[in-house]
Design a protein around this motif. Sequence first.
Motif, PDB file in Angstrom:
ATOM      1  N   SER A   9       0.953  -1.038   0.307  1.00  0.00           N
ATOM      2  CA  SER A   9      -0.518   0.278   0.460  1.00  0.00           C
ATOM      3  C   SER A   9       1.016   0.895  -0.515  1.00  0.00           C
ATOM      4  O   SER A   9       1.557   0.534   1.284  1.00  0.00           O
ATOM      5  N   THR A  10       0.614   1.750  -1.226  1.00  0.00           N
ATOM      6  CA  THR A  10       1.194   3.608  -0.938  1.00  0.00           C
ATOM      7  C   THR A  10       1.456   4.757   0.409  1.00  0.00           C
ATOM      8  O   THR A  10       2.488   4.718   0.725  1.00  0.00           O
ATOM      9  N   SER A  11       0.100   4.756   0.711  1.00  0.00           N
ATOM     10  CA  SER A  11      -0.318   5.443   2.313  1.00  0.00           C
ATOM     11  C   SER A  11      -0.063   4.557   3.195  1.00  0.00           C
ATOM     12  O   SER A  11       1.161   5.516   4.542  1.00  0.00           O
ATOM     13  N   ARG A  14       3.953   4.890   3.155  1.00  0.00           N
ATOM     14  CA  ARG A  14       4.617   6.656   3.541  1.00  0.00           C
ATOM     15  C   ARG A  14       5.018   6.274   4.858  1.00  0.00           C
ATOM     16  O   ARG A  14       5.598   7.056   5.425  1.00  0.00           O
ATOM     17  N   LEU A  33      -5.795  -6.746   1.703  1.00  0.00           N
ATOM     18  CA  LEU A  33      -5.763  -5.864   0.601  1.00  0.00           C
ATOM     19  C   LEU A  33      -6.460  -6.706  -0.310  1.00  0.00           C
ATOM     20  O   LEU A  33      -7.887  -6.210  -0.739  1.00  0.00           O
ATOM     21  N   HIS A  38      -9.989  -5.135   5.182  1.00  0.00           N
ATOM     22  CA  HIS A  38     -10.317  -3.882   5.187  1.00  0.00           C
ATOM     23  C   HIS A  38     -11.795  -3.418   5.233  1.00  0.00           C
ATOM     24  O   HIS A  38     -12.222  -2.477   5.526  1.00  0.00           O
ATOM     25  N   GLY A  50     -12.598   1.836   5.477  1.00  0.00           N
ATOM     26  CA  GLY A  50     -11.938   0.661   5.076  1.00  0.00           C
ATOM     27  C   GLY A  50     -10.861   1.098   4.389  1.00  0.00           C
ATOM     28  O   GLY A  50     -10.384   0.360   3.069  1.00  0.00           O
ATOM     29  N   SER A  66      -3.163   8.547   6.043  1.00  0.00           N
ATOM     30  CA  SER A  66      -1.262   8.958   5.987  1.00  0.00           C
ATOM     31  C   SER A  66      -0.915  10.594   6.341  1.00  0.00           C
ATOM     32  O   SER A  66      -0.163  10.966   6.846  1.00  0.00           O
ATOM     33  N   PRO A  67      -1.533  11.463   5.437  1.00  0.00           N
ATOM     34  CA  PRO A  67      -0.648  13.059   5.614  1.00  0.00           C
ATOM     35  C   PRO A  67      -1.181  13.660   6.894  1.00  0.00           C
ATOM     36  O   PRO A  67      -0.161  13.578   7.819  1.00  0.00           O
ATOM     37  N   ASN A 109      -5.702   4.177  -7.045  1.00  0.00           N
ATOM     38  CA  ASN A 109      -6.165   3.122  -5.828  1.00  0.00           C
ATOM     39  C   ASN A 109      -6.902   2.316  -6.050  1.00  0.00           C
ATOM     40  O   ASN A 109      -7.393   2.205  -7.548  1.00  0.00           O
TER      41      ASN A 109
HETATM   42  N1  LIG Z   1      -5.669   9.078   1.497  1.00  0.00           N
HETATM   43  C1  LIG Z   1      -5.194   8.183   2.340  1.00  0.00           C
HETATM   44  C2  LIG Z   1      -5.314   7.095   1.027  1.00  0.00           C
HETATM   45  C3  LIG Z   1      -5.917   5.647   1.590  1.00  0.00           C
HETATM   46  C4  LIG Z   1      -5.830   4.584   0.201  1.00  0.00           C
HETATM   47  O1  LIG Z   1      -6.521   4.610  -0.617  1.00  0.00           O
HETATM   48  N2  LIG Z   1      -5.151   3.278   0.813  1.00  0.00           N
HETATM   49  C5  LIG Z   1      -5.401   2.346   0.003  1.00  0.00           C
HETATM   50  C6  LIG Z   1      -3.847   1.372  -0.208  1.00  0.00           C
HETATM   51  S1  LIG Z   1      -2.648   2.402  -0.432  1.00  0.00           S
HETATM   52  C7  LIG Z   1      -6.262   1.581  -0.022  1.00  0.00           C
HETATM   53  O2  LIG Z   1      -6.762   1.090   1.534  1.00  0.00           O
HETATM   54  N3  LIG Z   1      -7.275   0.890  -1.341  1.00  0.00           N
HETATM   55  C8  LIG Z   1      -8.279  -0.220   0.201  1.00  0.00           C
HETATM   56  C9  LIG Z   1      -9.290   0.197  -1.213  1.00  0.00           C
HETATM   57  O3  LIG Z   1      -9.059   1.604  -1.968  1.00  0.00           O
HETATM   58  O4  LIG Z   1     -10.278  -0.794  -1.554  1.00  0.00           O
HETATM   59  C10 LIG Z   1      -4.202   8.474   3.117  1.00  0.00           C
HETATM   60  O5  LIG Z   1      -3.044   8.965   1.752  1.00  0.00           O
HETATM   61  O6  LIG Z   1      -3.834   7.439   3.959  1.00  0.00           O
END
Ligand SMILES: N[C@@H](CCC(=O)N[C@@H](CS)C(=O)NCC(=O)O)C(=O)O
Length: 209
Positions: A9-11, A14, A33, A38, A50, A66-67, A109
């Motif tokens: 997961s990218t976030s 980070r 995931l 989730h 989620g 994450s921010p 995403n």
């Molecule tokens: N803006 C959020 C984005 C979080 C996000 O999109 N996480 C992704 C993984 S990088 C996720 O959980 N995706 C699951 C989905 O889309 O169902 C952050 O920076 O935390």
Amino acid sequence: MDLYTYYRSTSSYRVRIALALKGLEARQLPVNLLQGEHRQGAYLALNPQGRVPALRTDEGELLVQSPAIIEYLEERYPEPALLPADALQRAHQRGVAALIGCDIHPLHNVAVLNRLRGLGIDENGVEQWIAHWVGEGLKAVEALIGDAGFCCGPQPGLADVYLLPQLYAARRFKVDLAGFPRILRVERLALEHPAFRQAHPDVQADKPA
Ligand SMILES: N[C@@H](CCC(=O)N[C@@H](CS)C(=O)NCC(=O)O)C(=O)O
């Protein structure tokens, strides 16, 4: 601290980098995931959106996004700093981070890609979508970052915390990075840095064998 995370997961990546740069330990609690963990009740009770990551602080507070988590770490554990002291330099670092976090990553995403598929876009169309938005975004990052060292100077900072996970995703999606020499320089440097190495998806315990 506990970090709800997924290895690629990218976030989550980070937040792992920010923790590692600050020398902080967090227990990793993987959320798979691919298996839809989730979207199950136990995780949704923690994070109603989620998505990963989420961080439980030492006081038991659950933080999402994450921010917000990275800002919390920066404020609560200011040294070593991810942001420079100078207000203008801070704004530059935040600009690169926001470009990646707001204008690139959300467009690839998994939920967004699945929505495209649900609307009838085929895999070729999805690949073109990803290559377009990642390519456009990184073109802007390439123009914004410096000619030496990390994104904004000799030490890694917030912009690098966002850039490295975005590059990992770009490579996973086979986006051509050849036109971005500054970005590739930062990537080379970061991949030799112990904190970035420790946070890399390849060395996470939940990476499938
Ligand atoms: N803006 C959020 C984005 C979080 C996000 O999109 N996480 C992704 C993984 S990088 C996720 O959980 N995706 C699951 C989905 O889309 O169902 C952050 O920076 O935390």
